[in-house]
Design a protein around this motif. Structure first.
Motif, PDB file in Angstrom:
ATOM      1  N   ALA A  16     -17.649  25.013   2.275  1.00 23.54           N
ATOM      2  CA  ALA A  16     -18.146  24.762   0.921  1.00 23.54           C
ATOM      3  C   ALA A  16     -17.377  25.240  -0.088  1.00 23.54           C
ATOM      4  O   ALA A  16     -17.705  26.489  -0.024  1.00 23.54           O
ATOM      5  CB  ALA A  16     -19.602  25.199   1.150  1.00 23.54           C
TER       6      ALA A  16
ATOM      7  N   ALA B 135     -17.114  23.779  -3.162  1.00 24.75           N
ATOM      8  CA  ALA B 135     -17.344  23.580  -4.609  1.00 24.75           C
ATOM      9  C   ALA B 135     -18.285  24.606  -5.313  1.00 24.75           C
ATOM     10  O   ALA B 135     -19.114  25.192  -4.564  1.00 24.75           O
ATOM     11  CB  ALA B 135     -18.223  22.173  -4.388  1.00 24.75           C
TER      12      ALA B 135
ATOM     13  N   ALA C 217     -23.712  23.431  -8.957  1.00 22.40           N
ATOM     14  CA  ALA C 217     -24.716  23.794 -10.118  1.00 22.40           C
ATOM     15  C   ALA C 217     -26.034  24.259  -9.267  1.00 22.40           C
ATOM     16  O   ALA C 217     -26.402  23.248  -8.385  1.00 22.40           O
ATOM     17  CB  ALA C 217     -25.125  22.716 -11.262  1.00 22.40           C
TER      18      ALA C 217
ATOM     19  N   PRO D 107     -30.801  21.669  -4.383  1.00 24.97           N
ATOM     20  CA  PRO D 107     -30.703  21.993  -3.001  1.00 24.97           C
ATOM     21  C   PRO D 107     -29.368  22.604  -2.941  1.00 24.97           C
ATOM     22  O   PRO D 107     -28.430  22.567  -3.703  1.00 24.97           O
ATOM     23  CB  PRO D 107     -30.577  20.638  -2.334  1.00 24.97           C
ATOM     24  CG  PRO D 107     -30.124  19.595  -3.338  1.00 24.97           C
ATOM     25  CD  PRO D 107     -30.727  20.223  -4.864  1.00 24.97           C
TER      26      PRO D 107
ATOM     27  N   ILE E  75     -26.316  23.192  -0.686  1.00 19.94           N
ATOM     28  CA  ILE E  75     -25.751  22.127   0.430  1.00 19.94           C
ATOM     29  C   ILE E  75     -25.348  23.039   1.616  1.00 19.94           C
ATOM     30  O   ILE E  75     -25.588  22.715   2.655  1.00 19.94           O
ATOM     31  CB  ILE E  75     -24.557  21.634  -0.373  1.00 19.94           C
ATOM     32  CG1 ILE E  75     -25.165  20.639  -1.576  1.00 19.94           C
ATOM     33  CG2 ILE E  75     -23.898  20.848   0.700  1.00 19.94           C
ATOM     34  CD1 ILE E  75     -23.913  20.214  -2.413  1.00 19.94           C
TER      35      ILE E  75
ATOM     36  N   ALA F   1     -18.217  32.911  -1.953  1.00 25.52           N
ATOM     37  CA  ALA F   1     -18.750  33.713  -2.752  1.00 25.52           C
ATOM     38  C   ALA F   1     -18.263  33.744  -4.101  1.00 25.52           C
ATOM     39  O   ALA F   1     -17.193  34.514  -3.742  1.00 25.52           O
ATOM     40  CB  ALA F   1     -19.484  34.920  -1.962  1.00 25.52           C
TER      41      ALA F   1
ATOM     42  N   LYS G 250     -25.118  36.943   0.991  1.00 22.98           N
ATOM     43  CA  LYS G 250     -25.052  35.734   0.915  1.00 22.98           C
ATOM     44  C   LYS G 250     -24.695  35.160   2.496  1.00 22.98           C
ATOM     45  O   LYS G 250     -25.211  34.175   2.602  1.00 22.98           O
ATOM     46  CB  LYS G 250     -23.891  35.278  -0.162  1.00 22.98           C
ATOM     47  CG  LYS G 250     -24.191  34.032  -1.071  1.00 22.98           C
ATOM     48  CD  LYS G 250     -23.107  33.982  -2.348  1.00 22.98           C
ATOM     49  CE  LYS G 250     -23.841  34.324  -3.399  1.00 22.98           C
ATOM     50  NZ  LYS G 250     -23.058  34.284  -4.680  1.00 22.98           N
TER      51      LYS G 250
HETATM   52  N1  CTP Z   1     -23.724  26.242  -2.544  1.00 24.24           N
HETATM   53  C1  CTP Z   1     -23.820  25.110  -2.166  1.00 24.24           C
HETATM   54  N2  CTP Z   1     -24.838  24.437  -2.765  1.00 24.24           N
HETATM   55  C2  CTP Z   1     -25.455  25.070  -3.876  1.00 24.24           C
HETATM   56  C3  CTP Z   1     -25.012  26.296  -4.429  1.00 24.24           C
HETATM   57  C4  CTP Z   1     -23.847  26.859  -3.569  1.00 24.24           C
HETATM   58  O1  CTP Z   1     -23.354  24.576  -1.207  1.00 24.24           O
HETATM   59  N3  CTP Z   1     -26.525  24.233  -4.438  1.00 24.24           N
HETATM   60  C5  CTP Z   1     -22.368  27.042  -1.719  1.00 24.24           C
HETATM   61  C6  CTP Z   1     -20.865  27.051  -2.460  1.00 24.24           C
HETATM   62  O2  CTP Z   1     -20.210  26.139  -2.191  1.00 24.24           O
HETATM   63  C7  CTP Z   1     -20.430  28.369  -1.859  1.00 24.24           C
HETATM   64  C8  CTP Z   1     -21.656  29.179  -1.544  1.00 24.24           C
HETATM   65  O3  CTP Z   1     -22.714  28.320  -1.507  1.00 24.24           O
HETATM   66  O4  CTP Z   1     -19.772  28.249  -0.606  1.00 24.24           O
HETATM   67  C9  CTP Z   1     -22.130  30.351  -2.353  1.00 24.24           C
HETATM   68  O5  CTP Z   1     -22.129  29.838  -3.779  1.00 24.24           O
HETATM   69  P1  CTP Z   1     -22.496  30.917  -4.989  1.00 24.24           P
HETATM   70  O6  CTP Z   1     -22.780  30.001  -6.215  1.00 24.24           O
HETATM   71  O7  CTP Z   1     -21.606  31.813  -4.840  1.00 24.24           O
HETATM   72  O8  CTP Z   1     -23.839  31.495  -4.372  1.00 24.24           O
HETATM   73  P2  CTP Z   1     -25.431  31.271  -4.823  1.00 24.24           P
HETATM   74  O9  CTP Z   1     -25.938  31.332  -3.315  1.00 24.24           O
HETATM   75  O10 CTP Z   1     -25.569  29.891  -5.284  1.00 24.24           O
HETATM   76  O11 CTP Z   1     -25.976  32.438  -5.442  1.00 24.24           O
HETATM   77  P3  CTP Z   1     -25.546  32.752  -7.165  1.00 24.24           P
HETATM   78  O12 CTP Z   1     -25.000  31.900  -7.659  1.00 24.24           O
HETATM   79  O13 CTP Z   1     -26.876  33.326  -7.427  1.00 24.24           O
HETATM   80  O14 CTP Z   1     -24.483  34.087  -6.645  1.00 24.24           O
END
Ligand code: CTP
Ligand code: CA
Length: 223
Positions: free
Chosen positions: A98, A100, A103, A130, A132, A149, A162
């Motif tokens: 993952a 991407a 949002a 959600p 993903i 991250a 995370k």
């Molecule tokens: N990710 C995902 N689906 C989402 C949000 C994030 O699959 N709706 C995945 C991203 O592709 C990445 C990981 O989760 O591999 C972490 O994304 P990040 O934005 O750094 O972390 P979040 O868990 O969304 O926490 P925050 O934005 O609050 O730091």
């Protein structure tokens, strides 16, 4: 970098990746996105291909061309579209990466028609999307899952949390200012046992390093 190509570390494996920036529509002409360029995801897709894998890519907004030689490629802009596309392409995947920048929130009151300028400023309501990566990692027959991250502060503290929260065996942590929209990256690889901080390098080299670690950690299929 001969050790990636011979032997091909991911020969016979299928890798599904997400890449690029999410896009959540406000109305038919406007939306919420972020500064991800898709470069790291494209570099990882290429590195997996070079390592012999069949590569499937689900991508949002990309500022760089799609890599050549993909087994499958599907655009999915919103988080919900991306989750659907990922679920549709998970069959037979050994690895899910993952990359991407999805949002975290979508517009709850998105408009089917272009919002007209009026005296009162429109108010956008947000609804949680959600996750993903977390969804895929929780599946009963989950592939080997790799997360990213992106942090602007307290990189290691947030990244450790995370990795545990999403229950993924490997997490790639990077500082937003070192990574997003740039041709280079400075990554830290975190698994359950080790944390490896790497120097700044081009995204293709960073991707090769990640592929090597994936191949090391990937459960070996019985011969
Ligand atoms: N990710 C995902 N689906 C989402 C949000 C994030 O699959 N709706 C995945 C991203 O592709 C990445 C990981 O989760 O591999 C972490 O994304 P990040 O934005 O750094 O972390 P979040 O868990 O969304 O926490 P925050 O934005 O609050 O730091
Ligand atoms: Ca997020």
């Amino acid at each position: 970098l001969p050790d990636v190509w011979s032997p091909k570390l991911l020969a016979g494996k299928t890798v599904l990746l997400t890449a690029g920036a999410g896009y959540e529509a406000i109305d038919p002409v406007r939306g919420i996105t972020n500064i991800s360029s898709g470069q790291m995801g494209a570099a990882l897709a290429r590195a997996c291909r070079r390592a012999g894998a069949a590569v499937r890519l689900v991508y949002g907004k990309m500022s760089v061309p799609l890599p050549a030689g993909l087994a499958r490629a599907q655009q999915a802009l919103s988080a919900r579209e991306m989750l659907d596309a990922v679920m549709e392409n998970l069959d037979g995947a050994d690895v899910f990466v993952a990359v991407a920048a999805v949002a975290d929130y979508r517009i709850a009151n998105a408009s089917a028609q272009k919002i007209k300028k009026s005296d009162a400023a429109p108010v956008l309501a947000l609804a949680e999307n959600p996750d993903i990566l977390q969804t895929v990692a929780a599946l009963p027959n989950a592939p080997f899952c790799v997360g990213f991250a992106a942090e602007s502060e307290n990189l290691l503290v947030h990244a450790r949390a995370k990795r545990v929260k999403k229950n993924v065996p490997l997490l790639v942590a990077n500082q937003v200012s070192d990574a997003m929209g740039k041709a280079t990256n400075r990554i830290v690889l975190l698994d359950a046992f080790t944390e490896t901080a790497l120097p700044e390098m081009g995204k293709d080299d960073a991707a090769d390093t990640i592929v090597r670690r994936i191949a090391d950690l990937l459960p070996q299929t019985a011969l």
